[in-house]
Design a protein around this motif. Sequence first.
Motif, PDB file in Angstrom:
ATOM      1  N   GLN A  39      27.225 -28.488  -8.221  1.00 33.61           N
ATOM      2  CA  GLN A  39      26.109 -30.020  -7.702  1.00 33.61           C
ATOM      3  C   GLN A  39      26.502 -30.919  -8.865  1.00 33.61           C
ATOM      4  OE1 GLN A  39      22.313 -29.113  -9.252  1.00 33.61           O
ATOM      5  NE2 GLN A  39      22.897 -28.495 -10.983  1.00 33.61           N
ATOM      6  N   ASP A  40      27.889 -30.714  -9.816  1.00 38.53           N
ATOM      7  CA  ASP A  40      27.609 -31.996 -10.077  1.00 38.53           C
ATOM      8  C   ASP A  40      29.388 -32.624  -9.578  1.00 38.53           C
ATOM      9  OD1 ASP A  40      26.772 -32.141 -12.371  1.00 38.53           O
ATOM     10  OD2 ASP A  40      27.046 -30.367 -13.624  1.00 38.53           O
ATOM     11  N   ASP A  41      30.124 -32.022  -8.496  1.00 34.53           N
ATOM     12  CA  ASP A  41      31.565 -31.988  -7.503  1.00 34.53           C
ATOM     13  C   ASP A  41      30.913 -32.262  -7.078  1.00 34.53           C
ATOM     14  OD1 ASP A  41      32.650 -31.485 -10.152  1.00 34.53           O
ATOM     15  OD2 ASP A  41      32.837 -29.316 -10.090  1.00 34.53           O
ATOM     16  N   TYR A  42      29.800 -32.016  -6.103  1.00 36.57           N
ATOM     17  CA  TYR A  42      29.821 -32.521  -3.926  1.00 36.57           C
ATOM     18  C   TYR A  42      28.509 -33.268  -3.711  1.00 36.57           C
ATOM     19  CZ  TYR A  42      33.159 -28.439  -4.457  1.00 36.57           C
ATOM     20  OH  TYR A  42      34.858 -28.190  -4.598  1.00 36.57           O
ATOM     21  N   ASP A  43      28.371 -33.383  -2.486  1.00 38.90           N
ATOM     22  CA  ASP A  43      26.726 -34.160  -2.378  1.00 38.90           C
ATOM     23  C   ASP A  43      26.297 -32.913  -1.519  1.00 38.90           C
ATOM     24  OD1 ASP A  43      25.409 -35.627  -1.065  1.00 38.90           O
ATOM     25  OD2 ASP A  43      26.548 -36.692   0.205  1.00 38.90           O
ATOM     26  N   CYS A  44      25.556 -32.285  -2.510  1.00 40.07           N
ATOM     27  CA  CYS A  44      24.680 -31.193  -1.911  1.00 40.07           C
ATOM     28  C   CYS A  44      23.044 -31.602  -1.332  1.00 40.07           C
ATOM     29  CB  CYS A  44      24.772 -30.285  -3.266  1.00 40.07           C
ATOM     30  SG  CYS A  44      26.053 -30.524  -3.698  1.00 40.07           S
ATOM     31  N   ARG A  45      23.306 -30.628  -0.516  1.00 42.26           N
ATOM     32  CA  ARG A  45      22.196 -30.533  -0.197  1.00 42.26           C
ATOM     33  C   ARG A  45      21.817 -29.382   0.462  1.00 42.26           C
ATOM     34  NH1 ARG A  45      24.312 -34.971   3.454  1.00 42.26           N
ATOM     35  NH2 ARG A  45      25.024 -36.170   1.911  1.00 42.26           N
ATOM     36  N   PHE A  46      20.308 -28.784  -0.116  1.00 35.67           N
ATOM     37  CA  PHE A  46      19.897 -27.107  -0.416  1.00 35.67           C
ATOM     38  C   PHE A  46      18.066 -27.322   0.047  1.00 35.67           C
ATOM     39  CE2 PHE A  46      22.772 -27.060  -4.068  1.00 35.67           C
ATOM     40  CZ  PHE A  46      23.916 -26.449  -3.360  1.00 35.67           C
ATOM     41  N   PHE A  47      18.262 -26.302   1.493  1.00 32.87           N
ATOM     42  CA  PHE A  47      16.721 -26.237   1.624  1.00 32.87           C
ATOM     43  C   PHE A  47      16.428 -24.882   1.635  1.00 32.87           C
ATOM     44  CE2 PHE A  47      17.413 -24.755   5.674  1.00 32.87           C
ATOM     45  CZ  PHE A  47      19.080 -24.796   6.227  1.00 32.87           C
ATOM     46  N   PRO A  81      16.610 -31.999  -9.206  1.00 37.01           N
ATOM     47  CA  PRO A  81      16.398 -32.475  -7.878  1.00 37.01           C
ATOM     48  C   PRO A  81      17.361 -34.380  -7.736  1.00 37.01           C
ATOM     49  CG  PRO A  81      14.585 -32.450  -8.781  1.00 37.01           C
ATOM     50  CD  PRO A  81      15.448 -31.467  -9.615  1.00 37.01           C
ATOM     51  N   GLU A  82      17.447 -34.170  -9.223  1.00 33.09           N
ATOM     52  CA  GLU A  82      18.411 -35.918  -9.112  1.00 33.09           C
ATOM     53  C   GLU A  82      20.400 -36.063  -8.779  1.00 33.09           C
ATOM     54  OE1 GLU A  82      16.369 -38.281 -10.190  1.00 33.09           O
ATOM     55  OE2 GLU A  82      15.010 -37.877 -10.378  1.00 33.09           O
ATOM     56  N   LYS A  83      20.157 -34.873  -8.189  1.00 30.83           N
ATOM     57  CA  LYS A  83      21.902 -34.751  -8.440  1.00 30.83           C
ATOM     58  C   LYS A  83      21.656 -34.336  -6.648  1.00 30.83           C
ATOM     59  CE  LYS A  83      23.306 -33.546 -12.485  1.00 30.83           C
ATOM     60  NZ  LYS A  83      23.531 -32.186 -13.331  1.00 30.83           N
ATOM     61  N   ASN A  84      20.629 -33.156  -5.838  1.00 32.05           N
ATOM     62  CA  ASN A  84      21.182 -32.862  -5.414  1.00 32.05           C
ATOM     63  C   ASN A  84      19.984 -33.837  -4.095  1.00 32.05           C
ATOM     64  OD1 ASN A  84      22.853 -30.813  -5.834  1.00 32.05           O
ATOM     65  ND2 ASN A  84      20.907 -30.483  -7.155  1.00 32.05           N
ATOM     66  N   ILE A  85      19.947 -32.850  -2.241  1.00 30.17           N
ATOM     67  CA  ILE A  85      18.677 -33.421  -1.670  1.00 30.17           C
ATOM     68  C   ILE A  85      18.052 -32.004  -1.636  1.00 30.17           C
ATOM     69  CG2 ILE A  85      18.184 -33.983   0.667  1.00 30.17           C
ATOM     70  CD1 ILE A  85      20.877 -35.663   0.519  1.00 30.17           C
ATOM     71  N   LEU A  86      16.686 -31.754  -2.276  1.00 31.79           N
ATOM     72  CA  LEU A  86      15.984 -30.796  -2.134  1.00 31.79           C
ATOM     73  C   LEU A  86      15.178 -30.236  -1.179  1.00 31.79           C
ATOM     74  CD1 LEU A  86      15.828 -29.410  -6.006  1.00 31.79           C
ATOM     75  CD2 LEU A  86      17.043 -28.659  -4.004  1.00 31.79           C
ATOM     76  N   TYR A  87      15.065 -30.292  -0.218  1.00 35.18           N
ATOM     77  CA  TYR A  87      13.756 -29.840   0.916  1.00 35.18           C
ATOM     78  C   TYR A  87      13.383 -28.866   1.614  1.00 35.18           C
ATOM     79  CZ  TYR A  87      17.539 -30.523   5.481  1.00 35.18           C
ATOM     80  OH  TYR A  87      18.456 -29.755   5.045  1.00 35.18           O
ATOM     81  N   VAL A  88      12.778 -29.079   2.708  1.00 33.84           N
ATOM     82  CA  VAL A  88      11.774 -27.402   3.027  1.00 33.84           C
ATOM     83  C   VAL A  88      12.085 -28.164   4.869  1.00 33.84           C
ATOM     84  CG1 VAL A  88      10.252 -26.590   3.508  1.00 33.84           C
ATOM     85  CG2 VAL A  88       9.883 -27.403   1.372  1.00 33.84           C
ATOM     86  N   GLN A  89      12.951 -27.320   5.246  1.00 35.14           N
ATOM     87  CA  GLN A  89      13.469 -27.507   6.613  1.00 35.14           C
ATOM     88  C   GLN A  89      12.317 -27.748   7.670  1.00 35.14           C
ATOM     89  OE1 GLN A  89      13.975 -23.888   8.706  1.00 35.14           O
ATOM     90  NE2 GLN A  89      15.528 -23.925   9.513  1.00 35.14           N
ATOM     91  N   SER A  90      10.866 -27.603   7.857  1.00 34.85           N
ATOM     92  CA  SER A  90      10.382 -28.383   8.574  1.00 34.85           C
ATOM     93  C   SER A  90       9.827 -29.314   8.513  1.00 34.85           C
ATOM     94  CB  SER A  90       9.196 -26.774   8.625  1.00 34.85           C
ATOM     95  OG  SER A  90       8.386 -26.811   7.354  1.00 34.85           O
TER      96      SER A  90
END
Length: 361
Positions: A39-47, A81-90
């Motif tokens: 999460q520190d080195d990349y533009d991360c999105r996890f869902f 959540p400040e470093k990554n985009i965290l979301y629900v697929q739907s």
Amino acid sequence: MTQDISQDKKKVVLSGIRATGNLHLGNYYGALNKFVRMQDDYDCRFFIADLHALTTHPDPAMLHSNVKSILAEYLAAGLDPEKNILYVQSDVPEISEMYLLMNMHAGIGELMRTASFKDKARKALGIAPKSGEDEEEIEKEICGNQTNKSVNAGLLTYPTLMAVDILIHHADFVPVGKDQEQHLELTRRFGRRFNSFYKTDYFHEPVNFNFGSHAVKVPGLDGSGKMGKSEGNCIYLIDDEKTLRKKVMRAVTDQGPQQPNSTPTEPIQNLFTLMELVSEPSTLQHFKQAYADCSIRYGDLKKQLAEDILKVTLPIRERILDLRDNDEYLSKVVRRGAEQAREVAAKTLREVREIMGIRKF
Ligand code: TRP
């Protein structure tokens, strides 16, 4: 010379976990732990893949609470959540629309030959797994049985949806376990096919990501194979101390080494592999030595293993319990994540529609 700012742009990482129950040590070491390190080195999105979970017909009363637990588990394991985009697929309807569009370029044959589909179809149809090709048998069963709703079209097009999850972000890296490699290969194939059909270079090819040279395979406690929900051999992050100790003490072993310096049998190697993940190197060395000179007592090995697993999981468990009841915080996190993900997704969808020739009057 002016600096090329594109070099400063972080690579995009995308990954998701299906919302089908609590996360276990396999998810933790195979996925979550990797996410946290990236999460520190990349533009991360996890869902959280709740639409994917629908393919196996979860109880509607359970689906939302599963999504909620996974979200709490993501956060408890250290995803910020400040470093990554965290979301629900739907929460990102653009994904569903692009899934429809991408299905126009997914072949039924290649989808039917996907290992995960064959596995699930086989299970639903009660066909025993065979080492050889059993596509014909599966096909005959599926086509001959008009009412077999358990092998649904969503299951078949699971890889299309996953490809869209990835392509909609133009992801560079997709940290997933070995079992997802084939889906990733299909993703690249769909992207290439789209490009060549519409004579564009719109999508680039995402690749898996591993720290070190190989993917971590976390074994289960039942003596063979990997840890998996359907295998019933799991240690969950949410397990309490008593449950966890009991599970570890019941792990399958063998009758003990029969002669000095023998190669550990699979159940014992599995316990060593788990130890390698959670214990100090010297602890593992101690038990390996004891195995080699036949002085090992499996009870001691398991006690130590349980102890070391608890050191990892108990703090996470406490944070999960705190977070799970904090509805206000959880919904704030996913609302913000959905906004960010939708911004990205809407742009891709707009461009894909344009490329495919869908125009507004
Ligand atoms: N198929 C993945 C699994 O079962 C979950 C998943 C869905 C996923 N979409 C994804 C993983 C996109 C990575 C990227 O584990």
